[in-house]
Motif scaffolding. Sequence first.
Motif, mmCIF file in Angstrom:
data_model
loop_
_atom_site.group_PDB
_atom_site.id
_atom_site.type_symbol
_atom_site.label_atom_id
_atom_site.label_comp_id
_atom_site.label_asym_id
_atom_site.label_seq_id
_atom_site.Cartn_x
_atom_site.Cartn_y
_atom_site.Cartn_z
ATOM 1 N N ILE A 40 0.825 -1.204 0.000
ATOM 2 C CA ILE A 40 0.000 0.000 0.000
ATOM 3 C C ILE A 40 0.857 1.251 0.000
ATOM 4 C CG2 ILE A 40 -1.701 1.322 1.331
ATOM 5 C CD1 ILE A 40 -2.791 -1.357 2.345
ATOM 6 N N ARG A 41 0.459 2.198 -0.828
ATOM 7 C CA ARG A 41 1.069 3.535 -0.812
ATOM 8 C C ARG A 41 0.109 4.440 -0.057
ATOM 9 N NH1 ARG A 41 3.398 6.626 -6.207
ATOM 10 N NH2 ARG A 41 4.635 8.185 -5.089
ATOM 11 N N PRO A 42 0.478 4.890 1.149
ATOM 12 C CA PRO A 42 -0.476 5.635 1.968
ATOM 13 C C PRO A 42 -0.874 6.992 1.381
ATOM 14 C CG PRO A 42 1.328 4.766 3.292
ATOM 15 C CD PRO A 42 1.715 4.597 1.854
ATOM 16 N N THR A 43 0.096 7.705 0.827
ATOM 17 C CA THR A 43 -0.180 8.999 0.202
ATOM 18 C C THR A 43 0.677 9.108 -1.058
ATOM 19 O OG1 THR A 43 1.578 10.150 1.387
ATOM 20 C CG2 THR A 43 -0.587 10.064 2.462
ATOM 21 N N ALA A 44 0.426 10.121 -1.856
ATOM 22 C CA ALA A 44 1.148 10.283 -3.112
ATOM 23 C C ALA A 44 2.637 10.556 -2.884
ATOM 24 C CB ALA A 44 0.523 11.410 -3.915
ATOM 25 N N TRP A 45 2.980 11.100 -1.713
ATOM 26 C CA TRP A 45 4.377 11.475 -1.471
ATOM 27 C C TRP A 45 5.086 10.506 -0.546
ATOM 28 C CZ3 TRP A 45 0.047 14.235 -0.187
ATOM 29 C CH2 TRP A 45 -0.310 14.269 1.160
ATOM 30 N N ARG A 46 4.464 9.374 -0.223
ATOM 31 C CA ARG A 46 5.108 8.365 0.615
ATOM 32 C C ARG A 46 5.309 7.091 -0.182
ATOM 33 N NH1 ARG A 46 2.291 7.702 6.293
ATOM 34 N NH2 ARG A 46 4.128 6.383 6.566
ATOM 35 N N PRO A 47 6.358 6.343 0.130
ATOM 36 C CA PRO A 47 6.619 5.120 -0.626
ATOM 37 C C PRO A 47 5.654 3.998 -0.276
ATOM 38 C CG PRO A 47 8.182 5.319 1.176
ATOM 39 C CD PRO A 47 7.379 6.592 1.163
ATOM 40 N N THR A 48 5.633 2.993 -1.125
ATOM 41 C CA THR A 48 4.816 1.807 -0.877
ATOM 42 C C THR A 48 5.431 0.989 0.251
ATOM 43 O OG1 THR A 48 4.103 1.732 -3.171
ATOM 44 C CG2 THR A 48 3.921 -0.303 -1.911
ATOM 45 N N PHE A 49 4.568 0.455 1.087
ATOM 46 C CA PHE A 49 5.001 -0.349 2.221
ATOM 47 C C PHE A 49 4.109 -1.576 2.302
ATOM 48 C CE2 PHE A 49 7.323 -0.928 6.052
ATOM 49 C CZ PHE A 49 6.462 -1.519 6.963
ATOM 50 N N GLN A 50 4.666 -2.684 2.771
ATOM 51 C CA GLN A 50 3.860 -3.893 2.905
ATOM 52 C C GLN A 50 3.232 -3.958 4.296
ATOM 53 O OE1 GLN A 50 5.439 -8.175 2.867
ATOM 54 N NE2 GLN A 50 4.403 -8.026 0.877
ATOM 55 N N TYR A 51 1.923 -4.025 4.300
ATOM 56 C CA TYR A 51 1.175 -4.089 5.550
ATOM 57 C C TYR A 51 0.621 -5.495 5.750
ATOM 58 C CZ TYR A 51 1.346 1.004 5.577
ATOM 59 O OH TYR A 51 1.772 2.299 5.591
ATOM 60 N N TRP A 52 0.426 -5.851 7.017
ATOM 61 C CA TRP A 52 -0.074 -7.174 7.371
ATOM 62 C C TRP A 52 -1.237 -7.066 8.350
ATOM 63 C CZ3 TRP A 52 1.964 -11.882 5.628
ATOM 64 C CH2 TRP A 52 3.129 -11.790 4.867
ATOM 65 N N GLY A 53 -2.160 -8.003 8.226
ATOM 66 C CA GLY A 53 -3.215 -8.126 9.218
ATOM 67 C C GLY A 53 -2.737 -8.975 10.381
ATOM 68 N N LEU A 54 -3.591 -9.102 11.389
ATOM 69 C CA LEU A 54 -3.239 -9.862 12.581
ATOM 70 C C LEU A 54 -3.491 -11.355 12.439
ATOM 71 C CD1 LEU A 54 -4.494 -7.437 15.365
ATOM 72 C CD2 LEU A 54 -2.179 -7.721 14.484
ATOM 73 N N GLY A 55 -4.210 -11.727 11.408
ATOM 74 C CA GLY A 55 -4.430 -13.146 11.134
ATOM 75 C C GLY A 55 -5.776 -13.654 11.596
ATOM 76 N N THR A 56 -6.219 -14.721 10.946
ATOM 77 C CA THR A 56 -7.457 -15.396 11.337
ATOM 78 C C THR A 56 -7.195 -16.900 11.306
ATOM 79 O OG1 THR A 56 -9.840 -15.581 10.877
ATOM 80 C CG2 THR A 56 -8.386 -15.432 8.961
ATOM 81 N N GLN A 57 -7.689 -17.578 12.325
ATOM 82 C CA GLN A 57 -7.413 -19.010 12.459
ATOM 83 C C GLN A 57 -8.349 -19.819 11.573
ATOM 84 O OE1 GLN A 57 -5.061 -20.753 14.533
ATOM 85 N NE2 GLN A 57 -5.760 -22.498 13.302
ATOM 86 N N VAL A 58 -7.770 -20.749 10.844
ATOM 87 C CA VAL A 58 -8.538 -21.732 10.078
ATOM 88 C C VAL A 58 -8.149 -23.106 10.605
ATOM 89 C CG1 VAL A 58 -8.894 -22.802 7.834
ATOM 90 C CG2 VAL A 58 -8.750 -20.304 8.023
ATOM 91 N N THR A 59 -9.137 -23.841 11.080
ATOM 92 C CA THR A 59 -8.900 -25.181 11.606
ATOM 93 C C THR A 59 -9.740 -26.177 10.827
ATOM 94 O OG1 THR A 59 -8.458 -24.299 13.820
ATOM 95 C CG2 THR A 59 -8.925 -26.654 13.631
ATOM 96 N N VAL A 60 -9.080 -27.165 10.251
ATOM 97 C CA VAL A 60 -9.768 -28.203 9.490
ATOM 98 C C VAL A 60 -9.724 -29.487 10.308
ATOM 99 C CG1 VAL A 60 -9.917 -29.437 7.316
ATOM 100 C CG2 VAL A 60 -9.035 -27.092 7.353
ATOM 101 N N SER A 61 -10.897 -30.039 10.572
ATOM 102 C CA SER A 61 -10.983 -31.241 11.397
ATOM 103 C C SER A 61 -11.366 -32.452 10.553
ATOM 104 C CB SER A 61 -12.011 -31.039 12.505
ATOM 105 O OG SER A 61 -13.299 -30.885 11.947
ATOM 106 N N SER A 62 -11.043 -33.620 11.065
ATOM 107 C CA SER A 62 -11.349 -34.864 10.334
ATOM 108 C C SER A 62 -12.738 -35.364 10.651
ATOM 109 C CB SER A 62 -10.333 -35.940 10.688
ATOM 110 O OG SER A 62 -10.329 -36.173 12.077
#
Length: 121
Positions: free
Chosen positions: A99-121
């Motif tokens: 994401i580039r936050p503004t026109a005068w700032r460089p692009t930076f990689q942002y991350w979310g906090l995550g969501t758990q996916v659990t697959v059961s048998s």
Amino acid sequence: QVQLVESGGGLVQAGGSLRLSCAASGSIYSINAMGWHRQAPGKQRELVAAITSGGSTNYADSVKGRFTISRDNAKNMVYLEMNSLKLEDTAVYYCNADIRPTAWRPTFQYWGLGTQVTVSS
């Protein structure tokens, strides 16, 4: 500030489906690539799928044919449709975006906090 918030994780039986969503909000001038990574217990974080602003996609071999990544540029959202889930898909799934936050700032990689996916048998 830019935030990425994932949703849609949960518990599902093997063979089932889940749809993950990720919303980017805050100061956003432009978004380039968006994607999903996952991290299982005791393993390194790995790329699951990525999508460019133009819609080109890339998938890990382990999910090809089962997962589909898509995005809504108007809503600043990325999705991961997961079908035919396997036990080995169990992990915390993280959304990321260049994401580039503004026109005068460089692009930076942002991350979310995550969501758990659990697959059961």
